[in-house]
Design a protein around this motif. Structure first.
Motif, mmCIF file in Angstrom:
data_model
loop_
_atom_site.group_PDB
_atom_site.id
_atom_site.type_symbol
_atom_site.label_atom_id
_atom_site.label_comp_id
_atom_site.label_asym_id
_atom_site.label_seq_id
_atom_site.Cartn_x
_atom_site.Cartn_y
_atom_site.Cartn_z
ATOM 1 N N ALA A 99 11.373 74.455 -42.339
ATOM 2 C CA ALA A 99 10.325 73.619 -42.935
ATOM 3 C C ALA A 99 10.286 73.792 -44.448
ATOM 4 N N LEU A 100 10.439 75.029 -44.905
ATOM 5 C CA LEU A 100 10.410 75.271 -46.346
ATOM 6 C C LEU A 100 11.624 74.665 -47.033
ATOM 7 N N VAL A 101 12.817 74.934 -46.497
ATOM 8 C CA VAL A 101 14.034 74.392 -47.119
ATOM 9 C C VAL A 101 13.987 72.858 -47.126
ATOM 10 N N ASP A 102 13.521 72.273 -46.031
ATOM 11 C CA ASP A 102 13.453 70.819 -45.948
ATOM 12 C C ASP A 102 12.459 70.231 -46.942
ATOM 13 N N SER A 103 11.496 71.035 -47.375
ATOM 14 C CA SER A 103 10.469 70.537 -48.302
ATOM 15 C C SER A 103 10.881 70.638 -49.765
#
Length: 329
Positions: A25-29
């Protein structure tokens, strides 16, 4: 087995794997990311080198390792707005890392931190914190792999992690059990070496580096030298003699031919060489094509058994230091 808690080892790996959803979720954001820097010092720099080697040749995205003390003194013009810096720390108070994170943030970088203690100074300083102890290499691997996936450079990502979720924790425990007798024999033979050479390439160059410096020098107080297998034939080969202690770490990634060249040479001049090859450890349930991605994680299961028996042979607890964090320097 000495210093072996199977339940604890399973738990550490499983807890790290359970972070994957949050990491994804963090990398995708991340928006407008132009480069990524795995930054560390000592053992965390070794893990950063492993992350860099893992992605090298697989993506056009700039994913590099950065040594923190170098960054603090020399700087890095590539780290700034649009940069993501990834760090890890057990204590969360290493001075070089604190200074490096402050410097990177001041330059406009976004910082992700894997910090064992949520209330540590470094945990409060980073932009995104994951507070979960242990399994640093696996956390870095998951972060690097999600970056590859987002860049369109890891088509088998979902399949790979299905296998890891199901089989990795048990596979690493079984590898450590398998390696115990070897670790005991190795420690018996080498616990009193005056100097020991460790050679590796690819992700196992970081392993050779940290095995020599962080474990044998810092924790066992034994003199060592780490050599990249690609550089072995440009100096080191001339000081290898019949009885020189040499350990070659062989993985299954793209750099394996560099280690194979050293493996072919050593028996011609040395009778005191050891080869630790990840191919000898099954990792049941992990597909052959994925094993190279895990070489640096798998081989740590072997070197941990060496460490446990070295500690026993020398009657020297690995937690004791002469100078590190014991005096001002």
């Amino acid at each position: 087995m000495l210093k072996f808690d199977e339940g604890k080892k399973l738990e550490l790996t499983e807890k790290a794997l359970a972070l994957r959803g949050q990491i994804e979720a963090l990398v995708d954001s991340l928006a407008g990311c132009r480069n990524v820097w795995f930054m560390g010092i000592g053992g965390t720099y070794a893990s950063s080198l492993q992350a860099e080697a893992h992605v090298q040749g697989r993506t056009e995205l700039e994913i590099r390792a950065q040594e923190a003390a170098d960054y603090n003194t020399l700087g890095n013009g590539r780290i700034g707005k649009g940069s993501v810096v990834v760090v890890s720390s057990v204590t969360g108070n290493t001075p070089e890392m604190t200074a490096a994170v402050e410097k990177a943030k001041a330059a406009g970088a976004e910082v992700i931190g894997f910090i064992d203690a949520a209330d540590a100074p470094l945990a409060r300083l980073v932009d995104h914190v994951f507070a979960c102890p242990g399994s640093e290499q696996l956390k870095f691997l998951m972060t690097a792999d999600r970056l590859l996936y987002r860049a369109g450079d890891f088509a088998d990502y979902d399949e790979f992690y299905r296998e890891l979720d199901t089989h990795l924790a048990k596979g690493l425990v079984e590898a450590e059990k398998q390696a115990d007798a070897f670790g005991e024999a190795f420690a018996s033979a080498h616990h009193d070496d005056a100097l020991h050479y460790f050679v590796g390439a690819g992700t196992l160059w970081g392993t050779a580096y940290t095995t020599a410096m962080c474990y044998w020098e810092e924790m066992h107080w034994k003199r060592t030298k780490s050599i990249h297998a690609g550089e072995f034939f440009h100096g080191t080969l001339e000081v290898i003699e019949r009885d020189t202690p040499v350990t070659l770490l062989m993985g299954e990634d793209a750099a394996r031919p560099l280690a194979e060249r050293v493996a072919a040479f050593l028996p011609r001049v040395c009778r005191n060489a050891t080869i630790i090859d990840t191919k000898e450890y099954p990792l049941e349930g992990i597909s052959e094509r994925f094993r190279g991605y895990l070489s640096h994680i798998l081989i740590r299961s072997v070197t941990q058994r060496i460490d446990a028996h070295m500690e026993e042979e020398n009657r020297h607890p690995m937690s004791i230091r002469r100078y590190y964090r014991c005096m001002d320097y």
